[in-house]
Design a protein around this motif. Structure first.
Motif, PDB file in Angstrom:
ATOM      1  N   ILE A  18       0.816  -1.234   0.000  1.00 57.70           N
ATOM      2  CA  ILE A  18       0.000   0.000   0.000  1.00 57.70           C
ATOM      3  C   ILE A  18       0.844   1.276   0.000  1.00 57.70           C
ATOM      4  O   ILE A  18       0.308   2.374  -0.114  1.00 57.70           O
ATOM      5  N   THR A  19       2.188   1.131   0.143  1.00 56.40           N
ATOM      6  CA  THR A  19       2.995   2.363   0.095  1.00 56.40           C
ATOM      7  C   THR A  19       3.793   2.433  -1.207  1.00 56.40           C
ATOM      8  O   THR A  19       4.592   3.338  -1.397  1.00 56.40           O
ATOM      9  N   GLY A  20       3.596   1.446  -2.098  1.00 57.95           N
ATOM     10  CA  GLY A  20       4.285   1.467  -3.389  1.00 57.95           C
ATOM     11  C   GLY A  20       5.758   1.161  -3.257  1.00 57.95           C
ATOM     12  O   GLY A  20       6.556   1.441  -4.145  1.00 57.95           O
ATOM     13  N   GLY A  21       6.157   0.589  -2.123  1.00 54.25           N
ATOM     14  CA  GLY A  21       7.595   0.354  -1.933  1.00 54.25           C
ATOM     15  C   GLY A  21       7.996  -1.059  -2.312  1.00 54.25           C
ATOM     16  O   GLY A  21       7.301  -1.734  -3.069  1.00 54.25           O
ATOM     17  N   GLN A  22       9.146  -1.495  -1.746  1.00 53.12           N
ATOM     18  CA  GLN A  22       9.582  -2.879  -1.956  1.00 53.12           C
ATOM     19  C   GLN A  22      10.169  -3.385  -0.649  1.00 53.12           C
ATOM     20  O   GLN A  22      11.127  -2.803  -0.129  1.00 53.12           O
TER      21      GLN A  22
END
Ligand code: EPZ
Length: 419
Positions: A245-249
């Motif tokens: 949900i934070t677009g991270g990895q």
């Protein structure tokens, strides 16, 4: 009550190791009572959680000596001499009900008070009590207390529902019973396998954990053991959802993909591509697609404990998702709080319908229970602006320093002591 102040909109990147499983450590601590020998028990990598501290204070009250050595806990259980768990300690933690089995197994008697209900719904213990009676226990309920006594002998028990706690209680009661016990329609959660592995290291004879049928051959004595529990699959799933949900990895080190299959399959349905490499799982956030229906079920179905954190993700998926909560039908106290932060979720009976939104907006929300609180922390990570989550004692029952873990991945969460 203390709270978390979360600066939203930050992308999470990095690697973390997940702490030991709360729902393995708790029954394993109760199981230590079955060791009457002076040989010590060493549990490695025990998470520093409110519920673990509560269980250790109950064991201390029963005469168990424990010392912490870093994240290891060493227990001496031969001096345990009490079978009565006082109400003020039982109230601290519902799940101390699975002390009944080991106390009965060790002392031939046990007195525990009826565990209170909690925010996720009624928590009946009829399967625990009827199973113990099948093993020969005489059970009396008086003034809110359960008094059990009897010399236990093996029996075949079929659970009407694959209850995790009832399965654990009955395994623990059967370990020192005379003869063979067979538990049919047993729970298959990985925590049951953790308990079996620990008991067998102490000298028990338990087999079948992970299947519907568990067989326990009663033994006379157990000894000491050293043991490290599985990583916490619910904490692992929570951190993966944070990446989604934070677009991270985010990469989880020392995870067990086989414990998270239903979540990993759901990520694929939502348009994500989890990468498995042995005991590590990597997930990269991408635009999310709604998931038509998620049903919570006993393992290997989708776990009810991940339903609240997942709902935060579904709130940000493009389209309409539905969640059917079949394990704890009232487990939706997080919904009004998520709607306060901008989600669009409606409830009808045990079904939630989630209309995905593009944005959540920081606001003050309240943790009503452990997993609902985790869902709100996740929502704060994704929300625009600042979110304050109050009553975080609930969250700290089951997540070890969740704010530090997430900050190590780039989040900005400040733990604010109670005002
Ligand atoms: C364990 O609770 C977990 N707790 C829960 O995790 C988890 O949600 C639950 O299993 C289901 O996976 C621990 O392990 C300490 P159940 P437990 O008995 O044993 C009904 C968390 O967030 N039931 O499998 O209490 C019950 O009403 C916690 O970490 C009976 O009807 O769960 C429910 O509908 C929350 N009679 C269903 O079974 C009984 O005698 C599942 O309960 C016992 C249970």
């Amino acid at each position: 009550m203390a709270g978390y102040l979360i600066q939203g909109g930050r992308t999470l990147r990095g690697k973390i190791t997940v702490h030991g499983a709360k729902n393995s450590v708790l029954p394993i601590l109760a199981a230590s009572l079955l060791n009457r020998s002076p040989e010590p028990i060493r549990l490695e990598g025990v998470p520093d959680l409110y519920d673990v501290r509560a269980m250790l204070s109950i064991l201390a009250n029963l005469g168990v000596q424990s010392t912490s050595q870093g994240s290891d806990i060493v227990l001496r259980t031969d001096q345990a001499d009490c079978y009565h768990v006082p109400e003020f300690l039982m109230r601290e933690m519902r799940s101390s009900i699975f002390l009944l089995g080991p106390l009965l197994g060790r002392f031939g008697k046990a007195s525990v008070c009826y565990p209170g209900g909690c925010a996720i719904g009624k928590r009946p213990i009829d399967l625990h009590l009827s199973g113990l009676q099948a093993l020969g226990a005489i059970i009396e309920e008086k003034d809110g207390y359960i008094h059990a006594r009897g010399k236990l002998r093996g029996a075949t028990i079929t659970l009407a529902y694959p209850s995790v706690g009832a399965t654990e209680n009955l395994i623990l009661a059967a370990v020192l019973a005379r003869g063979v016990t067979i538990i049919q329609n047993a729970a298959r959660e990985p925590e049951i396998e953790d308990l079996q592995n620990f008991l067998n290291k102490m000298g028990a004879a338990v087999e079948g954990a992970g299947s519907h049928t568990i067989t326990i051959k009663g033994v006379h004595e157990l000894g000491g053991a050293s043991y490290k529990v599985y990583p916490d699959r619910i904490a692992a799933g929570t951190y993966l959802i944070a990446a989604a949900i934070t677009g991270g990895q985010v990469t989880l080190l020392d995870a067990y993909p086989e414990h998270l299959q239903s979540l990993l399959q759901l990520f694929v349905q939502a348009g994500l591509e989890p990468k498995i490499d042995g005991h590590s799982i990597t997930l990269e956030g991408k635009p999310l697609k709604a998931v038509p229906e998620v049903v919570t079920e006993p393992f290997p179905g989708f776990p009810t404990d991940l339903q609240p954190p997942l709902m935060t993700m579904l709130a940000l998926c493009h389209g309409v998702s539905r969640v059917v909560e079949k394990v704890f039908p009232e487990r939706f106290h997080h919904v009004p709080q998520l709607n306060k932060i901008g989600a669009r979720i409606s409830l009808r009976g045990n079904t939630a319908t989630i209309h995905g939104v593009r944005r959540l907006y920081g606001v003050t929300v309240r943790a009503t229970d452990l997993r609902a609180g985790a869902a709100l922390v996740l929502a704060g990570l994704a929300a625009r602006g600042e979110t304050y989550v109050s009553d975080i004692k609930h969250i700290e029952r089951g997540y070890e320093n969740i704010h530090l873990a997430l900050n190590s991945l780039g989040a900005r969460i400040e733990r604010v002591a109670s005002t």
